[in-house]
Design a protein around this motif. Structure first.
Motif, PDB file in Angstrom:
ATOM      1  N   PRO A  48       0.541  -0.459  -0.128  1.00  0.00           N
ATOM      2  CA  PRO A  48      -0.316   0.332   0.018  1.00  0.00           C
ATOM      3  C   PRO A  48       0.486   0.750  -0.163  1.00  0.00           C
ATOM      4  O   PRO A  48       2.636   1.233   0.333  1.00  0.00           O
ATOM      5  N   PRO A  49       0.381   2.375  -0.684  1.00  0.00           N
ATOM      6  CA  PRO A  49       1.012   3.885  -0.653  1.00  0.00           C
ATOM      7  C   PRO A  49       1.453   4.331   1.653  1.00  0.00           C
ATOM      8  O   PRO A  49       2.926   5.421   1.068  1.00  0.00           O
ATOM      9  N   HIS A  50       0.877   3.549   1.699  1.00  0.00           N
ATOM     10  CA  HIS A  50       1.511   4.286   3.358  1.00  0.00           C
ATOM     11  C   HIS A  50       0.576   2.764   4.278  1.00  0.00           C
ATOM     12  O   HIS A  50      -0.042   2.254   4.035  1.00  0.00           O
ATOM     13  N   ILE A  51       1.127   2.597   5.464  1.00  0.00           N
ATOM     14  CA  ILE A  51       0.551   1.732   6.506  1.00  0.00           C
ATOM     15  C   ILE A  51       1.118   2.938   7.868  1.00  0.00           C
ATOM     16  O   ILE A  51       1.662   3.640   7.890  1.00  0.00           O
ATOM     17  N   TYR A  52      -0.328   2.150   8.988  1.00  0.00           N
ATOM     18  CA  TYR A  52      -0.091   3.187   9.900  1.00  0.00           C
ATOM     19  C   TYR A  52       0.722   2.109  11.267  1.00  0.00           C
ATOM     20  O   TYR A  52       0.135   0.914  11.194  1.00  0.00           O
ATOM     21  N   LEU A  53       1.388   2.944  12.132  1.00  0.00           N
ATOM     22  CA  LEU A  53       2.188   1.259  12.867  1.00  0.00           C
ATOM     23  C   LEU A  53       1.660   2.172  13.530  1.00  0.00           C
ATOM     24  O   LEU A  53       1.766   2.761  14.917  1.00  0.00           O
ATOM     25  N   ALA A  54       0.569   0.928  15.138  1.00  0.00           N
ATOM     26  CA  ALA A  54       0.089   1.691  16.099  1.00  0.00           C
ATOM     27  C   ALA A  54       0.293   1.232  17.558  1.00  0.00           C
ATOM     28  O   ALA A  54       1.153  -0.320  17.441  1.00  0.00           O
ATOM     29  N   ILE A  55       1.757   1.685  18.020  1.00  0.00           N
ATOM     30  CA  ILE A  55       2.345   1.371  18.766  1.00  0.00           C
ATOM     31  C   ILE A  55       1.847   1.514  20.501  1.00  0.00           C
ATOM     32  O   ILE A  55       1.541   2.501  20.874  1.00  0.00           O
TER      33      ILE A  55
END
Length: 118
Positions: free
Chosen positions: A90-97
């Motif tokens: 995908p163009p970006h991902i979100y990292l959930a810390i």
């Protein structure tokens, strides 16, 4: 965790990757209940040995990807490459810390070097 109503949706991935079940559970409940994401799906990210999520923010059409992790984990550039690859680039991902006190910080990650918007 097993007694919570959302556990049924997560049980397959949580049992497959028990070491990341806490951050998976915490992120799922934040996205589903607090942020009220729509069409939320649980995905398997085998190269990173964890589950991830695909869904949409309310009243939007953009599909977003979220990969949960613990604040205590050490991640590498190779790990990020594998996450992008397993999720279909995908163009970006979100990292959930996720922290132990239930705080979650989301970081937007893009492959390569991206100039920030002005």
């Amino acid at each position: 965790m097993e007694g919570h109503p959302s556990y049924q949706e997560l049980s397959g991935i949580a049992q497959k990757y028990p070491q990341t079940a806490g951050s998976l559970f915490q992120t799922y409940n934040d996205l589903k209940l607090a942020q009220q994401w729509e069409d939320l799906e649980v995905l398997d990210v085998p190269a990173c040995a964890r589950g991830a999520f695909k869904g949409r923010r309310p009243k939007t059409d953009n599909t977003l990807y979220v990969v949960p992790c613990s604040l205590a984990e050490s991640l590498s550039i190779e790990w990020f490459h594998q996450a992008f690859s397993d999720l279909g680039r995908p163009p970006h991902i979100y990292l959930a810390i996720c922290a132990e006190d239930s705080n979650i910080v989301y970081y937007k990650l893009s492959p390569g070097i991206i100039k920030p918007p002005v």
